[in-house]
Scaffold this active site. Structure first.
Site, PDB file in Angstrom:
ATOM      1  N   SER A  81      54.564  10.647  60.593  1.00 17.21           N
ATOM      2  CA  SER A  81      53.459   9.727  60.924  1.00 17.21           C
ATOM      3  C   SER A  81      53.650   9.039  62.273  1.00 17.21           C
ATOM      4  O   SER A  81      54.776   8.696  62.668  1.00 17.21           O
ATOM      5  CB  SER A  81      53.393   8.654  59.826  1.00 17.21           C
ATOM      6  OG  SER A  81      52.585   7.581  60.236  1.00 17.21           O
ATOM      7  N   GLU A 105      53.085   6.149  62.706  1.00 15.12           N
ATOM      8  CA  GLU A 105      53.668   4.829  62.419  1.00 15.12           C
ATOM      9  C   GLU A 105      55.127   4.769  62.856  1.00 15.12           C
ATOM     10  O   GLU A 105      55.665   3.691  63.099  1.00 15.12           O
ATOM     11  CB  GLU A 105      53.584   4.542  60.916  1.00 15.12           C
ATOM     12  CG  GLU A 105      52.219   4.120  60.427  1.00 15.12           C
ATOM     13  CD  GLU A 105      51.885   2.690  60.807  1.00 15.12           C
ATOM     14  OE1 GLU A 105      52.676   1.803  60.525  1.00 15.12           O
ATOM     15  OE2 GLU A 105      50.813   2.478  61.402  1.00 15.12           O
ATOM     16  N   TYR A 115      57.259   1.392  55.251  1.00 20.57           N
ATOM     17  CA  TYR A 115      56.651   2.734  55.198  1.00 20.57           C
ATOM     18  C   TYR A 115      57.114   3.574  56.390  1.00 20.57           C
ATOM     19  O   TYR A 115      57.555   4.716  56.242  1.00 20.57           O
ATOM     20  CB  TYR A 115      55.114   2.613  55.209  1.00 20.57           C
ATOM     21  CG  TYR A 115      54.408   3.928  55.503  1.00 20.57           C
ATOM     22  CD1 TYR A 115      54.227   4.879  54.509  1.00 20.57           C
ATOM     23  CD2 TYR A 115      53.944   4.232  56.791  1.00 20.57           C
ATOM     24  CE1 TYR A 115      53.605   6.104  54.780  1.00 20.57           C
ATOM     25  CE2 TYR A 115      53.326   5.434  57.076  1.00 20.57           C
ATOM     26  CZ  TYR A 115      53.158   6.368  56.061  1.00 20.57           C
ATOM     27  OH  TYR A 115      52.545   7.575  56.338  1.00 20.57           O
TER      28      TYR A 115
HETATM   29  P1  NAP Z   1      47.003   9.658  50.176  1.00 20.83           P
HETATM   30  O1  NAP Z   1      45.543   9.934  50.108  1.00 20.83           O
HETATM   31  O2  NAP Z   1      47.499   8.274  49.906  1.00 20.83           O
HETATM   32  O3  NAP Z   1      47.714  10.660  49.122  1.00 20.83           O
HETATM   33  C1  NAP Z   1      49.037  10.475  48.726  1.00 20.83           C
HETATM   34  C2  NAP Z   1      49.373  11.527  47.686  1.00 20.83           C
HETATM   35  O4  NAP Z   1      50.749  11.331  47.270  1.00 20.83           O
HETATM   36  C3  NAP Z   1      48.529  11.462  46.397  1.00 20.83           C
HETATM   37  O5  NAP Z   1      48.265  12.758  45.947  1.00 20.83           O
HETATM   38  C4  NAP Z   1      49.469  10.759  45.426  1.00 20.83           C
HETATM   39  O6  NAP Z   1      49.222  11.071  44.071  1.00 20.83           O
HETATM   40  C5  NAP Z   1      50.790  11.370  45.856  1.00 20.83           C
HETATM   41  N1  NAP Z   1      51.947  10.625  45.366  1.00 20.83           N
HETATM   42  C6  NAP Z   1      52.222   9.317  45.550  1.00 20.83           C
HETATM   43  N2  NAP Z   1      53.385   8.990  44.932  1.00 20.83           N
HETATM   44  C7  NAP Z   1      53.834  10.130  44.342  1.00 20.83           C
HETATM   45  C8  NAP Z   1      54.980  10.455  43.560  1.00 20.83           C
HETATM   46  N3  NAP Z   1      55.887   9.531  43.233  1.00 20.83           N
HETATM   47  N4  NAP Z   1      55.135  11.737  43.144  1.00 20.83           N
HETATM   48  C9  NAP Z   1      54.214  12.671  43.448  1.00 20.83           C
HETATM   49  N5  NAP Z   1      53.101  12.433  44.174  1.00 20.83           N
HETATM   50  C10 NAP Z   1      52.928  11.172  44.620  1.00 20.83           C
HETATM   51  O7  NAP Z   1      47.612  10.093  51.580  1.00 20.83           O
HETATM   52  P2  NAP Z   1      46.958  11.018  52.728  1.00 20.83           P
HETATM   53  O8  NAP Z   1      46.146  10.161  53.615  1.00 20.83           O
HETATM   54  O9  NAP Z   1      46.373  12.219  52.108  1.00 20.83           O
HETATM   55  O10 NAP Z   1      48.255  11.401  53.564  1.00 20.83           O
HETATM   56  C11 NAP Z   1      49.023  12.570  53.262  1.00 20.83           C
HETATM   57  C12 NAP Z   1      50.428  12.407  53.813  1.00 20.83           C
HETATM   58  O11 NAP Z   1      50.369  12.239  55.221  1.00 20.83           O
HETATM   59  C13 NAP Z   1      51.177  11.180  53.302  1.00 20.83           C
HETATM   60  O12 NAP Z   1      52.544  11.524  53.239  1.00 20.83           O
HETATM   61  C14 NAP Z   1      50.958  10.143  54.382  1.00 20.83           C
HETATM   62  O13 NAP Z   1      51.985   9.184  54.358  1.00 20.83           O
HETATM   63  C15 NAP Z   1      50.984  11.016  55.613  1.00 20.83           C
HETATM   64  N6  NAP Z   1      50.200  10.562  56.761  1.00 20.83           N
HETATM   65  C16 NAP Z   1      48.910  10.206  56.606  1.00 20.83           C
HETATM   66  C17 NAP Z   1      48.158   9.835  57.706  1.00 20.83           C
HETATM   67  C18 NAP Z   1      46.700   9.465  57.596  1.00 20.83           C
HETATM   68  O14 NAP Z   1      46.165   8.870  58.523  1.00 20.83           O
HETATM   69  N7  NAP Z   1      46.039   9.828  56.517  1.00 20.83           N
HETATM   70  C19 NAP Z   1      48.754   9.853  58.985  1.00 20.83           C
HETATM   71  C20 NAP Z   1      50.080  10.257  59.105  1.00 20.83           C
HETATM   72  C21 NAP Z   1      50.800  10.621  57.977  1.00 20.83           C
HETATM   73  P3  NAP Z   1      48.193  10.214  43.131  1.00 20.83           P
HETATM   74  O15 NAP Z   1      46.825  10.789  43.401  1.00 20.83           O
HETATM   75  O16 NAP Z   1      48.707  10.493  41.778  1.00 20.83           O
HETATM   76  O17 NAP Z   1      48.298   8.779  43.561  1.00 20.83           O
HETATM   77  O1  F7E Z   2      45.231   0.005  58.856  1.00 21.40           O
HETATM   78  C1  F7E Z   2      44.182  -3.202  60.344  1.00 21.40           C
HETATM   79  C2  F7E Z   2      45.631  -3.052  59.919  1.00 21.40           C
HETATM   80  O2  F7E Z   2      45.670   0.518  56.472  1.00 21.40           O
HETATM   81  C3  F7E Z   2      44.812   0.242  60.188  1.00 21.40           C
HETATM   82  C4  F7E Z   2      48.082   5.420  56.839  1.00 21.40           C
HETATM   83  O3  F7E Z   2      47.382   6.611  56.594  1.00 21.40           O
HETATM   84  O4  F7E Z   2      47.785   5.637  59.199  1.00 21.40           O
HETATM   85  C5  F7E Z   2      47.554   4.779  58.099  1.00 21.40           C
HETATM   86  O5  F7E Z   2      48.223   3.548  58.270  1.00 21.40           O
HETATM   87  C6  F7E Z   2      44.794  -1.059  60.980  1.00 21.40           C
HETATM   88  C7  F7E Z   2      46.066  -1.909  60.824  1.00 21.40           C
HETATM   89  O6  F7E Z   2      46.084   2.286  58.270  1.00 21.40           O
HETATM   90  C8  F7E Z   2      42.347  -4.542  57.525  1.00 21.40           C
HETATM   91  O7  F7E Z   2      46.356  -4.261  60.134  1.00 21.40           O
HETATM   92  C9  F7E Z   2      42.524  -4.951  59.641  1.00 21.40           C
HETATM   93  O8  F7E Z   2      46.422  -2.410  62.088  1.00 21.40           O
HETATM   94  O9  F7E Z   2      43.786   1.719  57.657  1.00 21.40           O
HETATM   95  P1  F7E Z   2      45.141   1.147  57.727  1.00 21.40           P
HETATM   96  P2  F7E Z   2      47.520   2.273  58.953  1.00 21.40           P
HETATM   97  O10 F7E Z   2      48.319   1.077  58.583  1.00 21.40           O
HETATM   98  O11 F7E Z   2      47.316   2.521  60.416  1.00 21.40           O
HETATM   99  C10 F7E Z   2      49.165   5.943  59.450  1.00 21.40           C
HETATM  100  C11 F7E Z   2      49.231   6.884  60.632  1.00 21.40           C
HETATM  101  C12 F7E Z   2      49.873   6.436  58.242  1.00 21.40           C
HETATM  102  O12 F7E Z   2      50.808   7.229  58.334  1.00 21.40           O
HETATM  103  C13 F7E Z   2      49.574   5.731  56.964  1.00 21.40           C
HETATM  104  O13 F7E Z   2      49.945   6.529  55.832  1.00 21.40           O
HETATM  105  O14 F7E Z   2      43.737  -1.856  60.472  1.00 21.40           O
HETATM  106  N1  F7E Z   2      43.333  -3.910  59.367  1.00 21.40           N
HETATM  107  N2  F7E Z   2      41.917  -5.369  58.522  1.00 21.40           N
HETATM  108  C14 F7E Z   2      43.240  -3.620  58.065  1.00 21.40           C
HETATM  109  N3  F7E Z   2      43.839  -2.658  57.319  1.00 21.40           N
HETATM  110  C15 F7E Z   2      43.513  -2.591  56.009  1.00 21.40           C
HETATM  111  N4  F7E Z   2      44.055  -1.615  55.261  1.00 21.40           N
HETATM  112  N5  F7E Z   2      42.656  -3.484  55.433  1.00 21.40           N
HETATM  113  C16 F7E Z   2      42.038  -4.477  56.155  1.00 21.40           C
HETATM  114  O15 F7E Z   2      41.266  -5.267  55.615  1.00 21.40           O
END
Ligand code: NAP
Ligand code: F7E
Length: 325
Positions: A126, A128, A151
Site C-alpha cells: 500500500s 500508506e 496499518y
Molecule cells: P477490503 O474491501 O477491506 O477487503 C478486505 C478483505 O479481507 C475482505 O474480503 C475481508 O473479509 C478479508 N479479511 C479480513 N480479515 C480477514 C481474516 N482474518 N482472514 C481472512 N480474510 C480476512 O479491502 P480492499 O479495498 O479490497 O483491499 C484489498 C487489499 O489491498 C487489502 O489488503 C488492502 O489493505 C490493500 N490495499 C487497498 C487499497 C485500496 O485503496 N483499496 C490500496 C492499497 C492496498 P470479510 O469480507 O469477511 O470481512
Molecule cells: O481515508 C480522510 C482521512 O479511510 C482517506 C485504504 O484502502 O487507502 C485507504 O486508506 C483520507 C484520510 O482511506 C473522513 O483522514 C476525512 O486522510 O478513505 P480513507 P485511507 O486511510 O487513505 C490506502 C492506500 C490503503 O491501503 C487502505 O487499505 O480521508 N477523511 N474524513 C476521512 N476518512 C474516513 N474514512 N472517514 C471520514 O469521515
C-alpha cells in the site's frame, strides 16, 4: 490448461473485481472465505459471479486452514488481498491489525512455500507505507518508506516478508504498491464511499448532513476495476518485481465532496458538511500522489477512469441503490 487462481480477501472490493477479471479470462477461481455471523457475499453477487467461485473456508490468522486451502486449490497464482484494511481502526485494534495484515502474510507465504512453491504470489502492498516521506513529492518505487499508522506498519512488514521469501527461497513474489482505489463496491467507512452514499442520501431527502474528518488531506484516487488488471499483469512477467499503481493526480477530500455534490446537481453543498473530531486520526498522512511510470513502461498498464469519472460512477450507483429502497 485452465489456470487456477487463489484469492484471499475475495469478499472485499478488490477481491470481487479481480475474481470477475480472472473468470472472464477463463481461470478457475478459488477464494478464501472466513466465518462471519452473516455471510458477506454482496459484492460477488452484485457482479453476478458468486456461483462461479469455489469458496474455501479459512482465516488469515489460522495457519492450518490456509495450508488446507492452498493444498485444495493447487493454484498457479495466489493473490493475497485479505487484510484489516481500514486505517482508522488500526489504531484502535493495532494487535489484530498486525496479526491479520502482517503475521497473516507470513502464514500464507509459508502455505505457498510448502504446498504450491511454483505458484506466482501477489502481495497487496500500500501507498500508506510511504507515510509523509518526501512531503509533497510524487512517490516512486525508490521513495523512502515511513509509515504513519499501525496499518501501514503491518503492510510494510508484509511487504518485506514477500520480498524476503523471494530472496531467501526463490518464490515468485510481486508487491503491488497501490494508491487509493475506489468504486461502488468500496466499504462504506472509507471516505469516498461515505461521501457518495451521503450525497445520494441528501439528494433523495434521506439525510441532511454529512459528517467528515480532515477535509484537507489529499489522495491519488483511481478506479479499483482498473487496478486489479495491474495485479494480474505483474504475475504475467518473467521476473518478479514490485510496482506502484496510481493515477499520478491528487485531490483533497473537499475536492471529492465538491465533485460528488456537482454530480447530484447540488450547488450549495458546503452547508451540508460538518467536521467531527471522531473522524480525525491520531497521526495523519497529508498528501499522496504516485508515479506509475514503471508499471506503464514494463506492464503496459495505465488507468482508464479519471477522477471525475470515478466520482460520477460512485454517486450514480448510490443514487440507484437508495432509490430502489
Ligand atoms: P477490503 O474491501 O477491506 O477487503 C478486505 C478483505 O479481507 C475482505 O474480503 C475481508 O473479509 C478479508 N479479511 C479480513 N480479515 C480477514 C481474516 N482474518 N482472514 C481472512 N480474510 C480476512 O479491502 P480492499 O479495498 O479490497 O483491499 C484489498 C487489499 O489491498 C487489502 O489488503 C488492502 O489493505 C490493500 N490495499 C487497498 C487499497 C485500496 O485503496 N483499496 C490500496 C492499497 C492496498 P470479510 O469480507 O469477511 O470481512
Ligand atoms: O481515508 C480522510 C482521512 O479511510 C482517506 C485504504 O484502502 O487507502 C485507504 O486508506 C483520507 C484520510 O482511506 C473522513 O483522514 C476525512 O486522510 O478513505 P480513507 P485511507 O486511510 O487513505 C490506502 C492506500 C490503503 O491501503 C487502505 O487499505 O480521508 N477523511 N474524513 C476521512 N476518512 C474516513 N474514512 N472517514 C471520514 O469521515
Amino acid at each position: 490448461m485452465e489456470k487456477r487462481a487463489f484469492i484471499t480477501g475475495i469478499t472485499g472490493q478488490d477481491g470481487a473485481y479481480l475474481a470477475k477479471f480472472l473468470l472472464d479470462k477463463g481461470y478457475k477461481v478459488f477464494g478464501l472465505v472466513r466465518r462471519l455471523s452473516s455471510p458477506n457475499f454482496w459484492r460477488l453477487e452484485e457482479l453476478g459471479i458468486k456461483n462461479e467461485i469455489e469458496c474455501l473456508d479459512g482465516d488469515l490468522t489460522d495457519e492450518y486452514s490456509l495450508n488446507q486451502a492452498v493444498k485444495a486449490a493447487q493454484p498457479n497464482e495466489v493473490y493475497n488481498l485479505a487484510a484489516q484494511s481500514f486505517v482508522g481502526t488500526s489504531w484502535k485494534q493495532a494487535v489484530l491489525t498486525s496479526e491479520v495484515t502482517a503475521i497473516g502474510t507470513i502464514k500464507i507465504l509459508n502455505a505457498v512455500r510448502d504446498f504450491a512453491p511454483a505458484a506466482k504470489f501477489y502481495q497487496a502492498s500500500s501507498s500508506e507505507m510511504f507515510g509523509n516521506s518526501g512531503g509533497l513529492d510524487i512517490k516512486d518505487e525508490n521513495t523512502a518508506l515511513h509509515p504513519t499508522s499501525p496499518y501501514a506498519i503491518s503492510k510494510l512488514f508484509a511487504h518485506w516478508m514477500a520480498v524476503n521469501y523471494k530472496d531467501s527461497y526463490g518464490l515468485f513474489t510481486c508487491c503491488g504498491i497501490l494508491f487509493n482505489h475506489e468504486s461502488s463496491l468500496r466499504g462504506i467507512e472509507f471516505v469516498t464511499r461515505k461521501i457518495s452514499d451521503g450525497v445520494a442520501r441528501i439528494k433523495l431527502g434521506m439525510a441532511d448532513k454529512l459528517q467528515l474528518g480532515n477535509l484537507d488531506s489529499k489522495r491519488d484516487w483511481g478506479f479499483a476495476g482498473d487496478y486489479v488488471e495491474a495485479m494480474w499483469a505483474m504475475l504475467q512477467q518473467d521476473k518478479p518485481d514490485n510496482y506502484i499503481v496510481s493515477t499520478g493526480k491528487t485531490h483533497s477530500v473537499e475536492d471529492f465532496c465538491k465533485e460528488a455534490f456537482k454530480v447530484a446537481g447540488i450547488t450549495d453543498w458546503k452547508q451540508y458538511i460538518t467536521q467531527d473530531p471522531r473522524y480525525m486520526r491520531p497521526s495523519e498522512l497529508h498528501v499522496l500522489q504516485g508515479s506509475s511510470n514503471k508499471a506503464k513502461n514494463i506492464l503496459g498498464w495505465t488507468p482508464k477512469v479519471d477522477f471525475e469519472g470515478l466520482v460520477k460512477m460512485m454517486v450514480e450507483a448510490d443514487l440507484r441503490r437508495l432509490s430502489k429502497k
